[in-house]
Design an enzyme around this catalytic site. Structure first.
Site, PDB file in Angstrom:
ATOM      1  N   GLY A  13       0.814  -1.083   0.110  1.00  0.00           N
ATOM      2  CA  GLY A  13       0.110  -0.024   0.016  1.00  0.00           C
ATOM      3  C   GLY A  13       0.631   1.107   0.108  1.00  0.00           C
ATOM      4  N   GLY A  16       4.306   0.500   1.864  1.00  0.00           N
ATOM      5  CA  GLY A  16       5.110  -0.486   1.205  1.00  0.00           C
ATOM      6  C   GLY A  16       5.502  -0.083  -0.210  1.00  0.00           C
ATOM      7  CE  LYS A 107      -2.274   2.822  14.020  1.00  0.00           C
ATOM      8  NZ  LYS A 107      -1.618   2.773  12.800  1.00  0.00           N
ATOM      9  N   GLY A 136       4.402   7.423  13.566  1.00  0.00           N
ATOM     10  CA  GLY A 136       4.987   7.711  12.113  1.00  0.00           C
ATOM     11  C   GLY A 136       6.465   7.935  12.196  1.00  0.00           C
ATOM     12  N   GLY A 189      -7.788  12.630   2.085  1.00  0.00           N
ATOM     13  CA  GLY A 189      -7.087  11.290   2.457  1.00  0.00           C
ATOM     14  C   GLY A 189      -6.547  11.157   3.905  1.00  0.00           C
ATOM     15  CD  GLU A 192      -8.023   4.801   5.950  1.00  0.00           C
ATOM     16  OE1 GLU A 192      -8.740   4.263   4.988  1.00  0.00           O
ATOM     17  OE2 GLU A 192      -6.858   4.817   6.146  1.00  0.00           O
ATOM     18  CE  LYS A 207      -0.560   5.777  15.606  1.00  0.00           C
ATOM     19  NZ  LYS A 207      -0.986   7.049  15.042  1.00  0.00           N
TER      20      LYS A 207
END
Length: 441
Positions: A13, A16, A107, A136, A189, A192, A207
């Site tokens: 995604g 990746g 996570k 992140g 974006g 979701e 987290k």
């Protein structure tokens, strides 16, 4: 120079694809810095034909991530699929059973199974690294696990979800409603299609659970976290916070005391002068309080393909150099059982917004209920709604009026008890809004 470190990447995604791009762009520099080349040997994803904007022609394709995890021609299995169960869990277990190092950004997987996976990794003599699973691109895992190894940490807190911080920032700057800001976050974006995991606080909780385990040397217990999201925050709350000298942020807070560990996720009013209050948009920030360094604040991109891939690569570079560090900074078998703290006395006050029926005795009754619980009020502000244009000249005030109470330092149990009595008395028209005030420096 040693032979190349061979990666098997499951999940292509946003993260990746960014990792593939990073390895292809900075491969030579990685080899110099780590003392060996890093190559992506094979990949796996749901769809082979999808255009991901990167060249995969030199990489072997595996349809089954579990088969990739067991492949003899990889040294490190990189799990970027997501999810606490299913293929992610099966493939990570398969990689560890096969004696492969694992790097993950997952996570949810670690919050649910991190302890068991860490024990398996140590038994097999391999590493389970997860820098990308929290905040992140901010190197908070390495900071807690390595840089602060000589410190006793008392508190970790921060803004750990960019979606929520973006929504709250837009609400404040532009006076927009929560729903309008959420829709815009989805269009850009940042959120979701189903934003529940983010806006209800669960992403932050996962987290926080990982950082708590490292900071305090305890077993992971995500179920012990009090979780409250930002759905209930209104423009009225944002405006009141501004007038009182605060900004509203969704914080994850973990504190260690003599009675145990407290973990909580909730909207918080923080002083405008504090570093955390200045973090806007999708940016994340984490503060750590420790005995020898005092307070550290780290900020940066909390999500996004490139930032998360950068964190993944930092773990891979450690493996290339031969730096094998315990998953939680100590042997997994040495993690202490999680001990939940007793309900503490909150260090700050509370902001309470009530919708009160405007009738004789209502305000006095509410103040009396607060006094019964030993709650001292710093201020009471009634924000009268403008009269309707079609209202009679001398109407009987039937519509409830917004009232804001600000308390001095008090205990949460007392606040809950007082508001339960206020609600039972019938003087308010809707559920009270309660937001903690954190006296952060």
């Amino acid at each position: 120079m040693q032979h190349a470190l061979r990666l098997g990447v499951a999940g292509l995604g946003t993260v990746g694809a960014s990792l593939v791009r990073l390895v292809q762009r900075h491969g030579n520099e990685l080899a110099v810095r780590s003392g060996r080349a890093v190559v992506i040997q094979a990949v796996s994803a749901r769809s082979r034909g999808r255009d991901r904007g990167v060249d995969l022609s030199a990489m072997r394709w595996e349809d089954d991530p579990v088969a990739l995890a067991r492949a003899e021609d990889i040294d490190v299995f990189v799990e970027l699929m997501g999810g606490a169960e299913g293929s992610a869990l099966a493939s990570v277990n398969a990689a560890l059973d096969a004696g492969k190092h694992v790097v993950t950004a997952n996570k949810a997987l670690l919050a649910a199974h991190g302890g068991a996976l860490a024990r398996k990794a140590e038994a097999m003599g391999v590493s389970l690294n997860f820098e990308a699973a929290a905040a992140g691109g901010i190197p908070i895992i390495k900071t807690l696990r390595e840089a602060l190894a000589g410190n006793t940490i008392s508190r970790v807190y921060g803004i750990l979800n960019g979606t929520c911080n973006y929504i709250l920032t837009r609400m404040e700057r532009e006076g927009l409603s929560f729903d309008a800001c959420l829709a815009e976050a989805q269009r850009l974006g940042y959120a979701e299609a189903d934003p529940t995991f983010d806006i209800d606080g669960h992403d932050t909780a996962h987290k926080l659970a990982l950082m708590t385990a490292i900071a305090f040397g305890s077993e992971i217990d995500a179920e012990a976290i009090y979780v409250e999201g930002i759905r209930s925050i209104t423009s009225a709350d944002i405006e009141a916070a501004d007038e009182l000298g605060y900004r509203i942020k969704l914080l994850g807070v973990a504190t260690r005391s003599d009675s145990g560990i407290e973990q909580r996720v909730h909207p918080t009013m923080v002083p405008k002068s504090s570093p955390i209050a200045r973090i806007d948009g999708v940016t994340n920030a984490v503060a750590v309080e420790a005995d020898f360094v005092g307070r550290l604040v780290l900020q940066g991109p909390g999500a996004g393909g490139d930032a998360t891939a950068s964190a993944v690569m930092s773990d891979i570079a450690d493996l290339a150099r031969g730096d094998l560090i315990g998953t939680f900074g100590r042997p997994a078998t040495a993690l202490a059982p999680y001990r939940r703290a007793t309900m503490p006395r909150h260090e700050g006050g509370y902001y309470i917004r009530l919708s009160v029926y405007d009738r004789p005795g209502a305000f006095a009754a509410i103040a009396g209920r607060m006094a019964e619980q030993g709650i001292s009020l710093e201020s009471i502000v009634q924000r009268r709604r403008a009269p309707r244009s079609d209202a009679p000249e001398h109407p009987v005030p039937l519509e409830p009026q917004p009232v804001v109470l600000v308390t001095y330092d008090t205990a949460e149990a007392q606040v809950k008890a007082a508001l339960a009595n206020v609600t039972a008395d019938g003087h308010i028209a809707e559920q009270p809004q309660v937001i903690r005030i954190e006296p952060l420096a």
